[in-house]
Design a protein around this motif. Structure first.
Motif, short mmCIF file in Angstrom:
data_model
loop_
_atom_site.label_atom_id
_atom_site.label_comp_id
_atom_site.label_asym_id
_atom_site.label_seq_id
_atom_site.Cartn_x
_atom_site.Cartn_y
_atom_site.Cartn_z
N GLY A 106 1.46 22.72 -4.35
CA GLY A 106 0.25 22.46 -3.59
C GLY A 106 -0.54 23.72 -3.31
O GLY A 106 -1.77 23.75 -3.43
N TRP A 107 0.16 24.79 -2.97
CA TRP A 107 -0.51 26.07 -2.73
C TRP A 107 -1.17 26.60 -4.00
O TRP A 107 -2.29 27.13 -3.96
CB TRP A 107 0.48 27.09 -2.20
CG TRP A 107 1.02 26.74 -0.84
CD1 TRP A 107 0.45 25.92 0.09
CD2 TRP A 107 2.26 27.19 -0.27
NE1 TRP A 107 1.25 25.82 1.20
CE2 TRP A 107 2.36 26.59 1.02
CE3 TRP A 107 3.28 28.03 -0.70
CZ2 TRP A 107 3.44 26.81 1.86
CZ3 TRP A 107 4.36 28.25 0.14
CH2 TRP A 107 4.44 27.65 1.41
N ALA A 108 -0.48 26.47 -5.12
CA ALA A 108 -1.01 26.99 -6.39
C ALA A 108 -2.34 26.33 -6.75
O ALA A 108 -3.25 26.99 -7.26
CB ALA A 108 0.01 26.78 -7.51
N THR A 109 -2.47 25.02 -6.51
CA THR A 109 -3.70 24.31 -6.88
C THR A 109 -4.86 24.69 -5.98
O THR A 109 -6.02 24.42 -6.32
CB THR A 109 -3.49 22.79 -6.81
OG1 THR A 109 -3.09 22.41 -5.49
CG2 THR A 109 -2.43 22.35 -7.81
N LYS A 110 -4.58 25.30 -4.81
CA LYS A 110 -5.64 25.66 -3.87
C LYS A 110 -6.04 27.13 -3.95
O LYS A 110 -7.06 27.53 -3.41
CB LYS A 110 -5.20 25.33 -2.44
CG LYS A 110 -5.04 23.84 -2.16
CD LYS A 110 -4.58 23.60 -0.74
CE LYS A 110 -4.52 22.11 -0.40
NZ LYS A 110 -3.54 21.39 -1.23
N LEU A 111 -5.22 27.94 -4.62
CA LEU A 111 -5.52 29.37 -4.71
C LEU A 111 -6.62 29.64 -5.73
O LEU A 111 -6.75 28.93 -6.72
CB LEU A 111 -4.26 30.13 -5.14
CG LEU A 111 -3.14 30.27 -4.11
CD1 LEU A 111 -1.88 30.81 -4.78
CD2 LEU A 111 -3.56 31.19 -2.97
N SER A 112 -7.40 30.68 -5.48
CA SER A 112 -8.38 31.11 -6.47
C SER A 112 -7.64 31.70 -7.66
O SER A 112 -6.49 32.14 -7.54
CB SER A 112 -9.31 32.16 -5.87
OG SER A 112 -8.60 33.36 -5.61
N SER A 113 -8.29 31.71 -8.81
CA SER A 113 -7.65 32.25 -10.02
C SER A 113 -7.21 33.70 -9.80
O SER A 113 -6.12 34.09 -10.20
CB SER A 113 -8.60 32.16 -11.21
OG SER A 113 -8.80 30.82 -11.59
N ARG A 114 -8.07 34.49 -9.16
CA ARG A 114 -7.75 35.90 -8.95
C ARG A 114 -6.49 36.06 -8.10
O ARG A 114 -5.60 36.84 -8.44
CB ARG A 114 -8.93 36.60 -8.25
CG ARG A 114 -8.69 38.08 -7.99
CD ARG A 114 -9.89 38.70 -7.28
NE ARG A 114 -9.65 40.09 -6.93
CZ ARG A 114 -9.82 41.11 -7.74
NH1 ARG A 114 -10.20 40.88 -8.99
NH2 ARG A 114 -9.59 42.34 -7.35
N ASN A 115 -6.42 35.31 -7.00
CA ASN A 115 -5.24 35.41 -6.13
C ASN A 115 -3.99 34.91 -6.83
O ASN A 115 -2.89 35.46 -6.65
CB ASN A 115 -5.47 34.62 -4.85
CG ASN A 115 -6.46 35.30 -3.92
OD1 ASN A 115 -6.64 36.51 -3.99
ND2 ASN A 115 -7.10 34.54 -3.05
N LEU A 116 -4.13 33.84 -7.64
CA LEU A 116 -2.97 33.31 -8.35
C LEU A 116 -2.47 34.32 -9.38
O LEU A 116 -1.25 34.51 -9.53
CB LEU A 116 -3.32 31.98 -9.03
CG LEU A 116 -2.14 31.24 -9.70
CD1 LEU A 116 -0.99 31.03 -8.72
CD2 LEU A 116 -2.61 29.89 -10.25
#
Length: 261
Positions: A97-107
């Motif tokens: 769930g967290w991964a789908t909400k993170l921006s690409s840069r942060n991920l």
């Protein structure tokens, strides 16, 4: 999908599978930088594709190991499996769930840090053959749940099986034999990955799997073939040389993913 891309997907999957087979992992940690780099998938797409292919590899790896570690030996340790699953299933759901909400840069940044940490886990955790359980009873159960929770989060964020973290945990926390730990790790990883995968399926980015079905199949087949070959080569290549080399690859991959835009 062009012919060269198909060949590269199979060969890349086979090479990574062989590396994973040599050290008792599914190779997802090495597959992730390949998906983000040469194949140019975005961070979340790469994680989801990695999860799909890792699921296939993990599901086939447990039967491959049955000759050395019988299913009965794995089943007899069901309390340990349930202990870790109690934390890992929750961690997998939250991590996805967290991964789908993170921006690409942060991920990208989180993936880079996790790759570096896994390199450390390989160096310091792999190869431990004995352990003295310092915890028992309720304390051991709580420690197992906490460890499983953290591993579930990492596995979901990266789309990996989590064996590089589970195996040292099983050896050091539960005093499991290293070979048995590998199979127990797979038994914990499979349901953990299914939970994370089902959470990803609720996000629009999950469409990358259906759009790249041929790619997933070809690379997964290569990974399975490579894992089988790697297992046969296990007695030839020394861990003392292999583990540091693979850790350096992960660190280099970490730097590359960190700088990815």
């Amino acid at each position: 999908m062009t012919k060269p891309r198909q060949v590269f997907a199979f060969v890349g999957g086979a090479a990574i599978g062989a590396l994973g087979g040599l050290i008792g992992l599914g190779g997802a940690e090495f597959r992730l930088p390949l998906l983000i780099g040469p194949f140019r998938f975005r961070a979340l797409e790469a994680v989801i594709l990695n999860k799909a292919m890792s699921l296939i590899v993990v599901a086939t790896a447990l039967p491959f190991r049955a000759a050395s570690v019988p299913f009965a030996a794995v089943a007899s340790n069901w309390p340990i499996i349930l202990n870790l699953l109690a934390g890992s299933l929750v961690g997998a759901w939250l991590g996805a769930g967290w991964a789908t909400k993170l921006s690409s840069r942060n991920l990208y940044r989180i993936l880079a840090v996790l790759l570096a940490l896994i390199a450390g886990a390989l160096v310091f955790g792999h190869g431990a053959t004995t352990a003295s359980a310092h915890l028992s009873g309720a304390l051991l159960i709580v420690a197992g749940v906490i460890a499983g929770f953290g591993i579930g989060i990492v596995a979901s964020l990266m789309g990996v099986a989590g064996g590089e973290l589970l195996i040292p945990t099983l050896v050091l926390l539960f005093s499991a034999d290293i070979k048995l730990a590998g199979s127990l790790s797979l038994a914990v990883s499979l349901p953990t990955m299914i939970v994370g995968f089902s959470r990803y399926s609720r996000d629009s980015a999950f469409g990358v799997v259906t759009r790249n079905k041929a790619f997933v199949l070809i690379m997964a087949l290569g990974s399975i073939a490579g894992t089988f070959i790697g297992g046969r080569l296990l007695g030839i290549v020394s861990d003392q040389l292999l583990i540091p080399a693979l850790s350096l690859i992960l660190v280099a991959s970490s730097v590359k993913v960190w700088r990815h835009e």
